[in-house]
Design a protein around this motif. Structure first.
Motif, PDB file in Angstrom:
ATOM      1  N   ALA A   1      21.078  21.516   0.978  1.00  0.00           N
ATOM      2  CA  ALA A   1      19.846  22.413   1.710  1.00  0.00           C
ATOM      3  C   ALA A   1      19.713  23.601   1.031  1.00  0.00           C
ATOM      4  O   ALA A   1      20.751  24.088  -0.342  1.00  0.00           O
ATOM      5  N   GLU A   2      18.972  24.628   0.912  1.00  0.00           N
ATOM      6  CA  GLU A   2      18.260  25.767   0.709  1.00  0.00           C
ATOM      7  C   GLU A   2      20.083  26.759  -0.155  1.00  0.00           C
ATOM      8  O   GLU A   2      20.317  26.835  -1.145  1.00  0.00           O
ATOM      9  N   GLY A   3      20.923  26.760   0.431  1.00  0.00           N
ATOM     10  CA  GLY A   3      22.230  27.404   0.729  1.00  0.00           C
ATOM     11  C   GLY A   3      23.198  26.808  -0.079  1.00  0.00           C
ATOM     12  O   GLY A   3      24.191  27.473  -0.649  1.00  0.00           O
ATOM     13  N   GLN A   4      23.061  25.514  -0.689  1.00  0.00           N
ATOM     14  CA  GLN A   4      24.010  24.405  -0.647  1.00  0.00           C
ATOM     15  C   GLN A   4      23.941  24.835  -2.432  1.00  0.00           C
ATOM     16  O   GLN A   4      22.739  24.397  -3.009  1.00  0.00           O
TER      17      GLN A   4
ATOM     18  N   TYR B   1      20.018  23.556 -10.621  1.00  0.00           N
ATOM     19  CA  TYR B   1      20.803  24.630  -9.962  1.00  0.00           C
ATOM     20  C   TYR B   1      19.947  26.238  -9.526  1.00  0.00           C
ATOM     21  O   TYR B   1      20.274  27.027  -8.952  1.00  0.00           O
ATOM     22  N   GLY B   2      18.464  25.857  -9.731  1.00  0.00           N
ATOM     23  CA  GLY B   2      17.368  26.457  -9.130  1.00  0.00           C
ATOM     24  C   GLY B   2      16.137  25.747  -9.302  1.00  0.00           C
ATOM     25  O   GLY B   2      14.623  26.242  -9.555  1.00  0.00           O
ATOM     26  N   PRO B   3      16.340  25.133  -8.234  1.00  0.00           N
ATOM     27  CA  PRO B   3      14.932  23.888  -7.647  1.00  0.00           C
ATOM     28  C   PRO B   3      13.699  24.447  -7.059  1.00  0.00           C
ATOM     29  O   PRO B   3      14.251  24.396  -5.661  1.00  0.00           O
ATOM     30  N   ASP B   4      13.256  25.539  -7.347  1.00  0.00           N
ATOM     31  CA  ASP B   4      12.300  26.238  -6.665  1.00  0.00           C
ATOM     32  C   ASP B   4      11.044  25.240  -6.593  1.00  0.00           C
ATOM     33  O   ASP B   4      10.371  26.250  -5.544  1.00  0.00           O
ATOM     34  N   ILE B   5      10.627  24.069  -6.867  1.00  0.00           N
ATOM     35  CA  ILE B   5       9.446  23.640  -6.343  1.00  0.00           C
ATOM     36  C   ILE B   5       9.614  23.562  -5.260  1.00  0.00           C
ATOM     37  O   ILE B   5       8.221  23.898  -4.331  1.00  0.00           O
ATOM     38  N   PRO B   6       9.837  23.390  -4.337  1.00  0.00           N
ATOM     39  CA  PRO B   6       9.780  23.088  -3.195  1.00  0.00           C
ATOM     40  C   PRO B   6       9.030  24.225  -2.572  1.00  0.00           C
ATOM     41  O   PRO B   6       8.343  24.172  -1.535  1.00  0.00           O
ATOM     42  N   LEU B   7      10.135  24.706  -2.684  1.00  0.00           N
ATOM     43  CA  LEU B   7      10.526  26.617  -1.747  1.00  0.00           C
ATOM     44  C   LEU B   7       8.643  27.303  -2.272  1.00  0.00           C
ATOM     45  O   LEU B   7       8.353  27.890  -1.286  1.00  0.00           O
ATOM     46  N   MET B   8       7.849  26.468  -3.582  1.00  0.00           N
ATOM     47  CA  MET B   8       6.649  27.379  -4.118  1.00  0.00           C
ATOM     48  C   MET B   8       5.877  26.566  -2.829  1.00  0.00           C
ATOM     49  O   MET B   8       3.887  26.725  -2.818  1.00  0.00           O
ATOM     50  N   LEU B   9       6.082  25.243  -2.961  1.00  0.00           N
ATOM     51  CA  LEU B   9       5.109  24.624  -1.257  1.00  0.00           C
ATOM     52  C   LEU B   9       5.740  24.999  -0.438  1.00  0.00           C
ATOM     53  O   LEU B   9       5.115  24.115   0.083  1.00  0.00           O
ATOM     54  N   GLY B  10       6.311  25.585  -0.125  1.00  0.00           N
ATOM     55  CA  GLY B  10       6.764  25.702   1.317  1.00  0.00           C
ATOM     56  C   GLY B  10       6.970  24.458   2.781  1.00  0.00           C
ATOM     57  O   GLY B  10       7.529  24.852   3.930  1.00  0.00           O
ATOM     58  N   VAL B  11       8.065  24.162   1.482  1.00  0.00           N
ATOM     59  CA  VAL B  11       9.218  23.307   2.431  1.00  0.00           C
ATOM     60  C   VAL B  11      10.394  24.044   1.766  1.00  0.00           C
ATOM     61  O   VAL B  11      10.844  24.485   0.686  1.00  0.00           O
TER      62      VAL B  11
ATOM     63  N   ARG C   1      15.199  22.587   2.724  1.00  0.00           N
ATOM     64  CA  ARG C   1      16.232  21.528   3.726  1.00  0.00           C
ATOM     65  C   ARG C   1      17.574  22.867   4.239  1.00  0.00           C
ATOM     66  O   ARG C   1      17.271  23.444   3.553  1.00  0.00           O
ATOM     67  N   THR C   2      16.988  22.690   5.480  1.00  0.00           N
ATOM     68  CA  THR C   2      18.282  23.610   6.178  1.00  0.00           C
ATOM     69  C   THR C   2      19.721  22.795   6.265  1.00  0.00           C
ATOM     70  O   THR C   2      20.452  23.252   6.673  1.00  0.00           O
ATOM     71  N   VAL C   3      19.473  21.877   6.320  1.00  0.00           N
ATOM     72  CA  VAL C   3      20.139  20.558   6.767  1.00  0.00           C
ATOM     73  C   VAL C   3      21.600  20.365   6.218  1.00  0.00           C
ATOM     74  O   VAL C   3      20.648  19.749   4.306  1.00  0.00           O
ATOM     75  N   PRO C   4      22.274  20.743   5.447  1.00  0.00           N
ATOM     76  CA  PRO C   4      23.468  20.862   4.531  1.00  0.00           C
ATOM     77  C   PRO C   4      24.068  19.936   3.967  1.00  0.00           C
ATOM     78  O   PRO C   4      23.332  18.770   5.540  1.00  0.00           O
ATOM     79  N   ALA C   5      23.585  19.163   3.044  1.00  0.00           N
ATOM     80  CA  ALA C   5      23.796  17.263   2.693  1.00  0.00           C
ATOM     81  C   ALA C   5      25.444  17.590   2.540  1.00  0.00           C
ATOM     82  O   ALA C   5      25.874  18.137   2.236  1.00  0.00           O
ATOM     83  N   GLY C   6      26.167  15.845   3.510  1.00  0.00           N
ATOM     84  CA  GLY C   6      27.917  15.484   3.635  1.00  0.00           C
ATOM     85  C   GLY C   6      28.220  15.644   1.920  1.00  0.00           C
ATOM     86  O   GLY C   6      29.445  16.013   1.272  1.00  0.00           O
ATOM     87  N   HIS C   7      27.077  14.796   1.257  1.00  0.00           N
ATOM     88  CA  HIS C   7      27.499  14.134  -0.135  1.00  0.00           C
ATOM     89  C   HIS C   7      25.794  13.819  -0.793  1.00  0.00           C
ATOM     90  O   HIS C   7      24.928  13.770  -0.048  1.00  0.00           O
ATOM     91  N   VAL C   8      26.125  13.616  -1.973  1.00  0.00           N
ATOM     92  CA  VAL C   8      24.667  13.567  -2.540  1.00  0.00           C
ATOM     93  C   VAL C   8      24.952  12.104  -3.838  1.00  0.00           C
ATOM     94  O   VAL C   8      25.779  12.343  -4.325  1.00  0.00           O
TER      95      VAL C   8
END
Ligand SMILES: Nc1ncnc2c1ncn2[C@@H]1O[C@H](COP(=O)(O)OP(=O)(O)OP(=O)(O)O)[C@@H](O)[C@H]1O
Ligand SMILES: [Mg+2]
Length: 256
Positions: free
Chosen positions: A93-96, A43-53, A55-62
């Protein structure tokens, strides 16, 4: 082959788990060790953000579950700063939002724990979400955790909530190496005076009083924390975190 799985958890949110995971990962990497980071916070996957990465492309499904034995592809971790990283943030994606109920969340964690082609690692650091909810339980069930480290701030509530996590670890026979005390002190930018950031937790109510080893005390670092990416990101006092890494390596060595 994964050498040691080290879970980093806390009872309360926002105390610095993800920051400690990233800093510890870097310190272990600097020692020439092969490091993986599993971001188990759905619910708050922060690791990528903290490493400077991000995802902007929303996912249709997971995909949260794949039938075993059907040649289900294992996902590759993403290599960042020489560490192999996996996070739900790479899948949405980050906002999803990942708005799945408990059982779905557990399946997702299962996939992140067992469906990743980590290759050979010396250490897999697992960034747990706060508390003892579904995701934490799924991690403990899916991975063979060699040791756990808990993170607290000096606040009363951080200690009280973390006692619950320690109780859960004890029930599950997860070895607890000790605790990181984060955001202990802050230095005044005007006069360089160092003072406590929080009023101390009352005597007798801390996890230290329960016999948990205090592995390191990290100051609140205005300059180096809170930013994004490799340069501005999480890098608390290098020497302190390196001590922590050394201690981890020593205690988890065979016979240690
Ligand atoms: N020692 C520190 N000095 C300054 N800022 C810090 C320190 N430790 C953590 N922070 C900052 O506090 C915030 C929370 O830290 P972090 O995200 O690592 O906590 P967390 O325990 O992983 O939170 P969550 O429970 O939401 O996953 C972040 O903005 C981080 O940069
Ligand atoms: Mg976090």
């Amino acid at each position: 082959v994964i050498g040691q799985v080290v879970a980093v958890g806390s009872g309360k949110g926002g105390v610095g788990k993800s920051s400690v995971v990233v800093a510890l990962g870097r310190a272990l990497r600097a020692r020439g060790l092969r490091v993986g980071i599993l971001d188990a916070d759905l619910y708050g996957p922060d690791i990528p953000l903290m490493l400077g990465v991000t995802r902007t492309v929303p996912a249709g499904h997971v995909t949260v579950w794949q039938a075993p034995g059907l040649g289900a592809p294992r996902s590759e971790p993403v290599e960042l700063e020489g560490m192999r990283v996996m996070s739900l943030q790479f899948l949405i994606a980050e906002g999803q939002a990942f708005a799945a109920a408990g059982p779905m969340a557990s399946l997702m964690i299962g996939r992140l724990c067992t469906g990743i082609a980590w290759g050979d690692l010396d250490y897999l650091l697992v960034d747990l979400p706060p508390g003892t909810g579904d995701a934490t339980q799924a991690v403990v069930q899916s991975l063979s955790i060699g040791a756990a480290v808990v993170v607290v701030t000096p606040q009363d509530v951080a200690h009280l909530d973390t006692r619950k996590l320690l109780d859960y670890f004890a029930q599950r026979e997860v070895r607890v190496l000790g605790g990181v005390e984060n955001m202990c002190t802050v230095t005044c930018p005007c006069c360089d005076h160092e003072f406590p950031l929080f009023p101390p937790a009352p005597q007798g109510r801390t996890i230290w009083d329960d016999g948990v080893a205090r592995l390191v005390r990290l100051p609140f670092d205005r300059a180096r924390f809170g930013g994004r990416g490799p340069a501005g990101g999480v890098a608390p006092d290098g020497a302190l975190v390196d001590d922590l890494a050394a201690r981890l390596v020593a205690e988890l060595a065979p016979g240690g």
